[in-house]
Scaffold this active site. Structure first.
Site, mmCIF file in Angstrom:
data_model
loop_
_atom_site.group_PDB
_atom_site.id
_atom_site.type_symbol
_atom_site.label_atom_id
_atom_site.label_comp_id
_atom_site.label_asym_id
_atom_site.label_seq_id
_atom_site.Cartn_x
_atom_site.Cartn_y
_atom_site.Cartn_z
ATOM 1 N N ASP A 124 -2.365 -1.439 10.406
ATOM 2 C CA ASP A 124 -2.547 -1.475 8.949
ATOM 3 C C ASP A 124 -3.207 -2.767 8.455
ATOM 4 O O ASP A 124 -3.587 -2.859 7.287
ATOM 5 C CB ASP A 124 -1.197 -1.329 8.233
ATOM 6 C CG ASP A 124 -0.688 0.101 8.218
ATOM 7 O OD1 ASP A 124 -1.511 1.030 8.397
ATOM 8 O OD2 ASP A 124 0.525 0.300 8.034
ATOM 9 N N LYS A 145 0.845 -1.196 0.000
ATOM 10 C CA LYS A 145 0.000 0.000 0.000
ATOM 11 C C LYS A 145 0.873 1.236 0.000
ATOM 12 O O LYS A 145 2.041 1.217 0.416
ATOM 13 C CB LYS A 145 -0.952 0.012 1.193
ATOM 14 C CG LYS A 145 -0.288 0.122 2.583
ATOM 15 C CD LYS A 145 0.068 1.543 3.017
ATOM 16 C CE LYS A 145 0.824 1.562 4.340
ATOM 17 N NZ LYS A 145 1.452 2.850 4.649
#
Length: 288
Positions: A135, A9
């Site tokens: 995350d 990401k």
């Protein structure tokens, strides 16, 4: 062997609002996935053990590994008798601000949901993932999202405008705890999260480029001048927007035209060994 993709990401925005009573920081950030991914292989073991296999010397093969923690927590919650061998094929740089470890954990949760026949939803897997790391919930869903709280509250967004991403990671490690520890919240210049959301919804490339922002960047650039130098080079070679991802040290450039991607990639290879030219993915991955 059952395989699951674990994409990296990047943060299009990262804002810190305040320090929470629990010691975490309240954040507001927009994350999206890119086409650079680890590959997680899962094989059921009948002896109940959890084994991590990786040829990357920087990947721990014990309880410190987030994929191990993902398997352990599922095993404990649902009293699974079987074990698993987890093979991690690393393509995402380690300790890079790209959520490689978190994505490995998320892929492990999704894959074990299949091979251990748990029948859990994405929402349930994301809730479990929040116990592993901030995350992990985003990585369970993938795609593009606004993350709030300490990062575990996820609001899905559409995919941004199609573009290329050039990633460059200098040969240094950055401690996320150190970066947050040096952050002076009262001196932050906050990114415009609402404007970034608007750019994504409208697929407005120029507005997206002008709305990027990461409040951790100034801290990391002061502590690690190499990151600042890499960012300057990426701008010089012609990226449309340049930002650090997470707490760093990876810097990424957003590029509209493919013709410029190779020039930026080649230019950066003179300054940095780990350079990747990838597409923005931006869409959610289906449940494994």
């Amino acid at each position: 062997m059952y395989y699951v993709k674990a994409p990296a990401k990047i943060n299009l925005t990262l804002d810190v609002l305040h320090k929470r009573p629990d010691g975490y920081h309240e954040v507001e950030m927009i994350m999206t996935t890119v086409d650079l991914a680890d590959r997680i292989g899962l094989e059921v073991r009948e002896d109940g053990a959890i084994h991590i296999l990786s040829v990357d010397r920087f990947v721990p093969n014990d309880h410190r590994n987030l994929a191990y923690q993902a398997a352990k927590i599922l095993k404990d919650i649902y009293r699974v008798k079987k074990g698993v061998s987890i093979t991690i094929e690393k393509n995402i740089p380690v300790a890079a601000g790209l959520a490689g470890g978190s994505s490995d954990a998320a892929a492990t949760l999704k894959g074990l949901n299949v091979i251990w026949e748990l029948g859990l939803s994405l929402d349930e897997l994301a809730e479990i993932g929040s116990k592993i790391g901030s995350d992990v919930p985003f990585c369970v869903y993938g795609g593009t999202a606004l993350a709030t709280g300490r990062g575990e509250k996820i609001q899905e967004l559409p995919s941004p405008a199609n573009c290329w991403i050039v990633l460059a990671k200098p040969t240094l490690g950055v401690s996320t705890a150190d970066i947050y520890g040096n952050l002076k919240i009262n001196e932050i210049e906050h990114p415009n999260t609402a404007l970034m959301i608007e750019s994504i919804q409208q697929k407005d490339f120029d507005l997206m480029c002008s709305s990027v922002g990461n409040v951790l960047e100034d801290v990391t650039l002061k502590l690690y001048p190499e990151v600042a130098g890499l960012k300057d080079q990426m701008k010089k070679f012609g990226a449309d927007a340049v930002l650090m991802s997470g707490s760093g040290p990876t810097v990424f450039g957003i590029v509209d035209h493919e013709t410029r991607v190779q020039r930026i990639y080649n230019g950066l290879r003179g300054f940095c060994d780990e350079v990747y030219a990838v597409r923005l993915m931006g869409d959610r991955e289906p449940l494994a």
